[in-house]
Design an enzyme around this catalytic site. Sequence first.
Site, PDB file in Angstrom:
ATOM      1  N   LYS A  73     -20.881  -4.295 -20.166  1.00 39.12           N
ATOM      2  CA  LYS A  73     -21.433  -5.439 -20.890  1.00 39.12           C
ATOM      3  C   LYS A  73     -22.453  -6.128 -19.993  1.00 39.12           C
ATOM      4  CE  LYS A  73     -19.711  -9.534 -23.412  1.00 39.12           C
ATOM      5  NZ  LYS A  73     -18.474 -10.278 -23.791  1.00 39.12           N
ATOM      6  N   SER A 133     -17.793 -10.889 -28.829  1.00 41.52           N
ATOM      7  CA  SER A 133     -19.138 -10.788 -28.308  1.00 41.52           C
ATOM      8  C   SER A 133     -19.444  -9.452 -27.615  1.00 41.52           C
ATOM      9  CB  SER A 133     -19.384 -11.918 -27.302  1.00 41.52           C
ATOM     10  OG  SER A 133     -18.540 -11.782 -26.180  1.00 41.52           O
ATOM     11  N   SER A 179     -13.216 -11.497 -27.538  1.00 43.85           N
ATOM     12  CA  SER A 179     -14.430 -10.676 -27.464  1.00 43.85           C
ATOM     13  C   SER A 179     -14.242  -9.231 -27.044  1.00 43.85           C
ATOM     14  CB  SER A 179     -15.423 -11.324 -26.510  1.00 43.85           C
ATOM     15  OG  SER A 179     -16.108 -12.326 -27.184  1.00 43.85           O
TER      16      SER A 179
HETATM   17  N1  GLN Z   1     -15.880 -15.514 -30.674  1.00 47.24           N
HETATM   18  C1  GLN Z   1     -15.396 -16.448 -29.703  1.00 47.24           C
HETATM   19  C2  GLN Z   1     -16.510 -17.398 -29.345  1.00 47.24           C
HETATM   20  O1  GLN Z   1     -17.503 -17.335 -29.952  1.00 47.24           O
HETATM   21  C3  GLN Z   1     -14.892 -15.721 -28.484  1.00 47.24           C
HETATM   22  C4  GLN Z   1     -15.968 -15.166 -27.657  1.00 47.24           C
HETATM   23  C5  GLN Z   1     -15.477 -14.475 -26.432  1.00 47.24           C
HETATM   24  O2  GLN Z   1     -14.314 -14.057 -26.349  1.00 47.24           O
HETATM   25  N2  GLN Z   1     -16.342 -14.371 -25.453  1.00 47.24           N
HETATM   26  O3  GLN Z   1     -16.392 -18.189 -28.482  1.00 47.24           O
END
Ligand code: GLN
Length: 492
Positions: free
Chosen positions: A82, A157, A181
């Site tokens: 990532k 994400s 994420s």
């Molecule tokens: N979807 C969640 C957010 O927008 C979690 C994102 C993540 O785990 N980085 O914060």
Amino acid sequence: MDAKTLIQSTAFDLGRALRKGNTTATEICTACLEQVARTDDQVQAFVSLDPEKILAAAEASDQRRKNGQELSPLDGLPVGLKDIMAIEGAPLTCSSRILEKFVSPYTGTVGAKLLSAGMIPFGRLNMDEFAMGSSTENSAFRKTRNPWNTDHAPGGSSGGSAAAVAARQCPWSLGSDTGGSIRQPAAFCGVIGLKPTYGRVSRFGLAAFASSLDQIGPFGRTTDDVAALLDIISGPDPYDSTSWPEYLEPAMVQLNLPEEPAVLGLPREYFGEGIDPEVRSQLEQVIEAYKGRGFTIREISLPHTELAVPTYYIIATAEASSNLARYDGVRYTRRSTESNDAVDMYFKSRGEGFGPEVKRRIILGSYVLSSGYYDAYYKRAQQVRTLIRDDFLKAFESVDAILTPTTPTPAFRIGEKIDDPISMYLADIFTISVNLAGLPGLSMPCGLSKDGLPIGFQLIGKPFEEGRLLQIGKTYEQASPFTGRPAIANPS
Ligand code: GLN
């Protein structure tokens, strides 16, 4: 070995083939690069990829092997990353305009562990900007697509990390998980994803979103692969004061112990309204598979579940507003060329550099931390966080692990939720509590919807019991293997 076999192989099998001399790192990386070239237009998982560097690293590994050097079992295996983890000399954009040209001047702990195991960083994978989002649509650069159906989102994400593994562009990858994420995109893309216990994996070199929640973790296609990658990246680290100071038993040790039927808790709050009927019926099939293996299923309650999403969006935004203050256009980020003076430069650099979701989070986070509101929001949220953690710890007095859906629905369409932040936030309703409680969470694929989209289930474990969690996941993997693969993953 031919390219088709190589891209379908698990990392474990590739490692074995390398040791037996049946393939080379160069052959593996070439096959993966070819698969990217063939499918990248459709999947768009990578923000950047440097074939020359990858092939040079592969050649170096092949040379080490030829020289008869003692090698780690993962030497020569490519791993997708990532675009949020620091490796010296590699781009590090967090899929944000503000870091568009940034190249990391240092290697973080996870990166160093991969490199010292002889692994080959394979491209920088797309993500929601600064890991804020659930669909990878918040990337400033590309819209990654779900390999099973390119009209649908891969989740987020870490959408690039999940999509690349599902599309057989690389055998495994790393993502980060602050509220879901890793697990949510794993479920959407039909692969396995693990969010480790907070503190198991060092955050040094992981660009910070919400420091008390962030963890790096693996994506793979088998529990064996996920355990092996977890073991490589885990461990105490003097550069991260929140890393767990003791050495933990490798997950792989537990994974290979004889199966012991466990007691699984089904939290009633996770099976209420709002779950897609197909997700529900897949979960029933998972429950039956476990019962068939002698597992006991027990209904439990996690009474503060409904407070998890609001609590998370206070704590995560508060921490983000502080962490993102460093991107100021002065030291290493993109600077606006339009500004007249210093203050104007800060405003314009940040205004131009951050996308709308990141701005929304910074505004929200600054608000909940501001004097006069701090006690009402941030402090309260911290108190509720403790209640949420206590719910889990109490549940673990009577169960070994907790079984839930990973997401309420299969992958939604690209564009479907992007203008409705609340509905996007609810995509993580089943994963967020696990981060607030600091626990390990594993998402396993368990079937397909009528439309051919993957469905996943989640196993939540006691702190540092990743090995046990993966062992329980493996039981399912053996009882009811998920063998589906997207059409894109089959080179003609
Ligand atoms: N979807 C969640 C957010 O927008 C979690 C994102 C993540 O785990 N980085 O914060």
